[in-house]
Design a protein around this motif. Structure first.
Motif, PDB file in Angstrom:
ATOM      1  N   THR A   1     -65.447   8.312  23.984  1.00 31.22           N
ATOM      2  CA  THR A   1     -64.836   7.219  24.728  1.00 31.22           C
ATOM      3  C   THR A   1     -63.344   7.105  24.386  1.00 31.22           C
ATOM      4  OG1 THR A   1     -65.125   5.435  23.108  1.00 31.22           O
ATOM      5  CG2 THR A   1     -67.048   6.021  24.463  1.00 31.22           C
ATOM      6  N   ASP A   2     -62.779   5.957  24.730  1.00 33.36           N
ATOM      7  CA  ASP A   2     -61.376   5.688  24.421  1.00 33.36           C
ATOM      8  C   ASP A   2     -61.095   5.738  22.927  1.00 33.36           C
ATOM      9  OD1 ASP A   2     -63.052   3.345  24.363  1.00 33.36           O
ATOM     10  OD2 ASP A   2     -61.280   2.084  24.233  1.00 33.36           O
ATOM     11  N   ASP A   3     -62.102   5.493  22.111  1.00 34.41           N
ATOM     12  CA  ASP A   3     -61.910   5.523  20.652  1.00 34.41           C
ATOM     13  C   ASP A   3     -61.340   6.875  20.214  1.00 34.41           C
ATOM     14  OD1 ASP A   3     -63.816   3.580  21.460  1.00 34.41           O
ATOM     15  OD2 ASP A   3     -64.533   3.377  19.411  1.00 34.41           O
ATOM     16  N   THR A   4     -62.016   7.936  20.619  1.00 37.86           N
ATOM     17  CA  THR A   4     -61.592   9.283  20.250  1.00 37.86           C
ATOM     18  C   THR A   4     -60.321   9.678  20.979  1.00 37.86           C
ATOM     19  OG1 THR A   4     -63.890   9.912  19.839  1.00 37.86           O
ATOM     20  CG2 THR A   4     -62.315  11.703  20.145  1.00 37.86           C
ATOM     21  N   GLN A   5     -60.229   9.309  22.259  1.00 39.65           N
ATOM     22  CA  GLN A   5     -59.045   9.691  23.031  1.00 39.65           C
ATOM     23  C   GLN A   5     -57.775   9.119  22.414  1.00 39.65           C
ATOM     24  OE1 GLN A   5     -58.405   8.531  27.398  1.00 39.65           O
ATOM     25  NE2 GLN A   5     -58.818  10.736  27.492  1.00 39.65           N
ATOM     26  N   MET A   6     -57.828   7.884  21.938  1.00 38.08           N
ATOM     27  CA  MET A   6     -56.640   7.290  21.323  1.00 38.08           C
ATOM     28  C   MET A   6     -56.392   7.844  19.923  1.00 38.08           C
ATOM     29  SD  MET A   6     -56.456   3.370  22.720  1.00 38.08           S
ATOM     30  CE  MET A   6     -54.658   3.373  22.667  1.00 38.08           C
ATOM     31  N   ALA A   7     -57.458   8.192  19.203  1.00 35.09           N
ATOM     32  CA  ALA A   7     -57.283   8.835  17.895  1.00 35.09           C
ATOM     33  C   ALA A   7     -56.603  10.193  18.056  1.00 35.09           C
ATOM     34  CB  ALA A   7     -58.640   8.997  17.207  1.00 35.09           C
ATOM     35  N   ILE A   8     -56.907  10.885  19.141  1.00 31.60           N
ATOM     36  CA  ILE A   8     -56.239  12.151  19.431  1.00 31.60           C
ATOM     37  C   ILE A   8     -54.732  11.922  19.581  1.00 31.60           C
ATOM     38  CG2 ILE A   8     -55.912  13.906  21.240  1.00 31.60           C
ATOM     39  CD1 ILE A   8     -58.974  13.829  21.655  1.00 31.60           C
ATOM     40  N   GLY A   9     -54.358  10.857  20.286  1.00 35.30           N
ATOM     41  CA  GLY A   9     -52.941  10.544  20.444  1.00 35.30           C
ATOM     42  C   GLY A   9     -52.249  10.270  19.121  1.00 35.30           C
ATOM     43  N   VAL A  10     -52.928   9.580  18.222  1.00 35.90           N
ATOM     44  CA  VAL A  10     -52.373   9.318  16.891  1.00 35.90           C
ATOM     45  C   VAL A  10     -52.180  10.633  16.129  1.00 35.90           C
ATOM     46  CG1 VAL A  10     -52.789   8.223  14.657  1.00 35.90           C
ATOM     47  CG2 VAL A  10     -53.340   6.991  16.768  1.00 35.90           C
ATOM     48  N   ALA A  11     -53.201  11.478  16.156  1.00 36.67           N
ATOM     49  CA  ALA A  11     -53.116  12.764  15.446  1.00 36.67           C
ATOM     50  C   ALA A  11     -52.017  13.645  16.030  1.00 36.67           C
ATOM     51  CB  ALA A  11     -54.464  13.476  15.512  1.00 36.67           C
ATOM     52  N   GLU A  12     -51.912  13.691  17.343  1.00 32.02           N
ATOM     53  CA  GLU A  12     -50.873  14.503  17.991  1.00 32.02           C
ATOM     54  C   GLU A  12     -49.478  14.020  17.592  1.00 32.02           C
ATOM     55  OE1 GLU A  12     -53.098  15.821  22.159  1.00 32.02           O
ATOM     56  OE2 GLU A  12     -52.100  13.860  22.023  1.00 32.02           O
TER      57      GLU A  12
ATOM     58  N   ASN B   1     -44.204   7.641  15.076  1.00 29.68           N
ATOM     59  CA  ASN B   1     -43.027   7.337  15.875  1.00 29.68           C
ATOM     60  C   ASN B   1     -43.523   6.611  17.117  1.00 29.68           C
ATOM     61  OD1 ASN B   1     -41.311   8.133  18.371  1.00 29.68           O
ATOM     62  ND2 ASN B   1     -39.933   8.538  16.663  1.00 29.68           N
ATOM     63  N   GLU B   2     -43.129   5.356  17.287  1.00 27.79           N
ATOM     64  CA  GLU B   2     -43.714   4.539  18.350  1.00 27.79           C
ATOM     65  C   GLU B   2     -43.491   5.138  19.738  1.00 27.79           C
ATOM     66  OE1 GLU B   2     -43.879  -0.049  20.032  1.00 27.79           O
ATOM     67  OE2 GLU B   2     -42.627   0.434  18.300  1.00 27.79           O
ATOM     68  N   ARG B   3     -42.326   5.645  19.983  1.00 24.90           N
ATOM     69  CA  ARG B   3     -42.046   6.210  21.305  1.00 24.90           C
ATOM     70  C   ARG B   3     -42.954   7.403  21.588  1.00 24.90           C
ATOM     71  NH1 ARG B   3     -36.037   7.932  23.635  1.00 24.90           N
ATOM     72  NH2 ARG B   3     -36.747   8.544  25.728  1.00 24.90           N
ATOM     73  N   GLU B   4     -43.106   8.271  20.603  1.00 28.21           N
ATOM     74  CA  GLU B   4     -43.971   9.441  20.785  1.00 28.21           C
ATOM     75  C   GLU B   4     -45.432   9.022  20.901  1.00 28.21           C
ATOM     76  OE1 GLU B   4     -45.132  13.350  21.338  1.00 28.21           O
ATOM     77  OE2 GLU B   4     -43.090  12.497  21.374  1.00 28.21           O
ATOM     78  N   LEU B   5     -45.830   8.030  20.110  1.00 30.56           N
ATOM     79  CA  LEU B   5     -47.216   7.573  20.154  1.00 30.56           C
ATOM     80  C   LEU B   5     -47.559   7.021  21.538  1.00 30.56           C
ATOM     81  CD1 LEU B   5     -49.855   7.048  18.629  1.00 30.56           C
ATOM     82  CD2 LEU B   5     -48.907   4.843  17.909  1.00 30.56           C
ATOM     83  N   CYS B   6     -46.669   6.204  22.088  1.00 35.50           N
ATOM     84  CA  CYS B   6     -46.913   5.654  23.425  1.00 35.50           C
ATOM     85  C   CYS B   6     -46.934   6.776  24.464  1.00 35.50           C
ATOM     86  CB  CYS B   6     -45.850   4.623  23.776  1.00 35.50           C
ATOM     87  SG  CYS B   6     -45.937   3.117  22.774  1.00 35.50           S
ATOM     88  N   LYS B   7     -46.075   7.753  24.294  1.00 28.95           N
ATOM     89  CA  LYS B   7     -46.050   8.901  25.199  1.00 28.95           C
ATOM     90  C   LYS B   7     -47.390   9.628  25.177  1.00 28.95           C
ATOM     91  CE  LYS B   7     -43.592  13.303  25.865  1.00 28.95           C
ATOM     92  NZ  LYS B   7     -42.501  14.165  25.323  1.00 28.95           N
ATOM     93  N   ARG B   8     -47.954   9.793  23.996  1.00 35.49           N
ATOM     94  CA  ARG B   8     -49.253  10.472  23.863  1.00 35.49           C
ATOM     95  C   ARG B   8     -50.373   9.625  24.457  1.00 35.49           C
ATOM     96  NH1 ARG B   8     -48.758  15.935  22.623  1.00 35.49           N
ATOM     97  NH2 ARG B   8     -46.835  16.151  21.394  1.00 35.49           N
ATOM     98  N   PHE B   9     -50.321   8.331  24.218  1.00 41.21           N
ATOM     99  CA  PHE B   9     -51.332   7.446  24.806  1.00 41.21           C
ATOM    100  C   PHE B   9     -51.318   7.552  26.330  1.00 41.21           C
ATOM    101  CE2 PHE B   9     -51.278   4.177  21.068  1.00 41.21           C
ATOM    102  CZ  PHE B   9     -52.124   4.995  20.342  1.00 41.21           C
ATOM    103  N   VAL B  10     -50.130   7.585  26.909  1.00 43.41           N
ATOM    104  CA  VAL B  10     -50.001   7.677  28.364  1.00 43.41           C
ATOM    105  C   VAL B  10     -50.505   9.024  28.870  1.00 43.41           C
ATOM    106  CG1 VAL B  10     -48.318   7.842  30.253  1.00 43.41           C
ATOM    107  CG2 VAL B  10     -48.124   6.007  28.557  1.00 43.41           C
ATOM    108  N   ALA B  11     -50.107  10.109  28.206  1.00 44.99           N
ATOM    109  CA  ALA B  11     -50.498  11.444  28.650  1.00 44.99           C
ATOM    110  C   ALA B  11     -52.008  11.643  28.600  1.00 44.99           C
ATOM    111  CB  ALA B  11     -49.801  12.495  27.785  1.00 44.99           C
ATOM    112  N   ASN B  12     -52.659  11.017  27.635  1.00 40.32           N
ATOM    113  CA  ASN B  12     -54.105  11.207  27.450  1.00 40.32           C
ATOM    114  C   ASN B  12     -54.947  10.185  28.211  1.00 40.32           C
ATOM    115  OD1 ASN B  12     -53.491  13.270  25.649  1.00 40.32           O
ATOM    116  ND2 ASN B  12     -53.703  11.986  23.826  1.00 40.32           N
TER     117      ASN B  12
END
Length: 324
Positions: free
Chosen positions: A60-71, A80-91
């Protein structure tokens, strides 16, 4: 089957990320169900692990958002907040089960609107849900030898969506549990809970942690004791529950996530958090092969998580060498 040899660092990083994903995916079909309803089909954790739902295990979203944190950690070596938000959006895939509040904030990110205002005001004082805690495990791995930095980086990982102190502290606490679990050779209940309690600031966490530290393993305690800590979406009703699920079965990934799911309620997130801690301690070999085999493996599925764990380990070791 637990490998009796000490898990390698590679095994622990893989075990954490895949342990999170498997717990999340196995818990997802039962989200919102009561413990009594689940017990009618699965009387015990062993029944659930040995006879899981036959369909593919989809996270679910749990893993998808953890992927963004790891990336983000792999690319930047920090949150880095800007990069983290970018990853959240991309995923971002809304069908993964994002909550209504999370969707509002993430869709603001997608549209390049001010998500911070929404994060602070959609819920009075900000959200104290478990959304920051469910995704924070990679922070625990990355800074596992530096608990002060771990605590700071976990806070930063929460802020794009969670500004309430209890939502933030829940993420910090879960990250620290992962960090400790990934470094210890043998589980010592007193030391484990003392280390967690030392960092806590709110009684909403210190009191439940003290009670959880008094529980023995599931061989001597009724697993229903876990229900004392809650099974809801609030960080205060789920983070200590996940930690207690691990501490009651430290040598069994199966029992850890199985018991977390049998509680009912927010089954996917509690099992994801508990599975991340257990996987960080026991390593990848502790996760039943048939569950890994049935975990989705398209795009950012099981194979991607394994590669991501390797990249995260390399990033962690780079930081460790720089500090040394």
């Amino acid at each position: 089957m637990l490998d009796k040899s000490q898990p390698t660092i590679e095994s622990r990083f893989e075990g954490c990320l895949l342990g999170l994903a498997v717990g999340d995916a196995l818990g997802a079909p039962f989200e919102g169900m009561s413990a009594d309803d689940i017990a009618q089909r699965y009387p015990s954790a062993q029944d659930l692990i040995e006879n899981p739902p036959p369909e593919e295990l989809c996270y679910t979203d749990d893993t998808q958002m953890a992927i963004g944190v790891a990336e983000t950690l792999v690319k930047c070596g920090r949150i880095n907040e800007r990069e983290l938000c970018k990853r959240f959006v991309a995923n971002y895939s809304p069908e993964r089960g994002y909550g209504a509040g999370a969707k509002i904030v993430l869709e603001a990110m997608v549209d390049e609107r001010d998500h911070k205002v929404l994060a602070a005001n959609h819920f009075p004082g900000g959200s104290f849900g478990n959304g920051a805690a469910m995704r924070v495990a990679p922070v625990g791995l990355m800074f596992r030898h530096d608990h002060e930095r771990l605590w700071r980086e976990a806070r930063l990982s929460a802020l794009p969506t969670h500004v309430h102190p209890l939502g933030i502290e829940g993420a910090q606490l879960l990250a620290l549990a992962v960090g400790i679990a990934s470094t210890i050779e043998a589980f010592d209940r007193d030391d484990f809970f003392a280390s967690l309690a030392e960092k806590c600031q709110s009684q909403d966490y210190t009191d439940p942690l003290r009670k959880a530290s008094l529980l023995s393993d599931v061989g001597a305690s009724d697993v229903r004791d876990l229900a004392l800590f809650g099974n809801g979406i609030e960080a205060t009703s789920s983070v200590v529950t996940a930690i207690a699920a691990f501490a009651m079965s430290p040598n069994s990934y199966d029992a850890t996530i199985g018991n977390a799911i049998l509680l009912g309620g927010d089954t996917d997130t509690i099992a994801a958090m508990a599975g991340a801690i257990s996987g960080a301690y026991l390593g990848i070999t502790a996760i039943p092969f048939h569950l890994l085999e049935h975990l989705e493996d398209q795009e950012q599925g099981a194979s991607y998580l394994q590669i991501l764990a390797s990249k995260l380990r390399a990033a962690h070791e780079k930081i460790a060498k720089a500090v040394a």
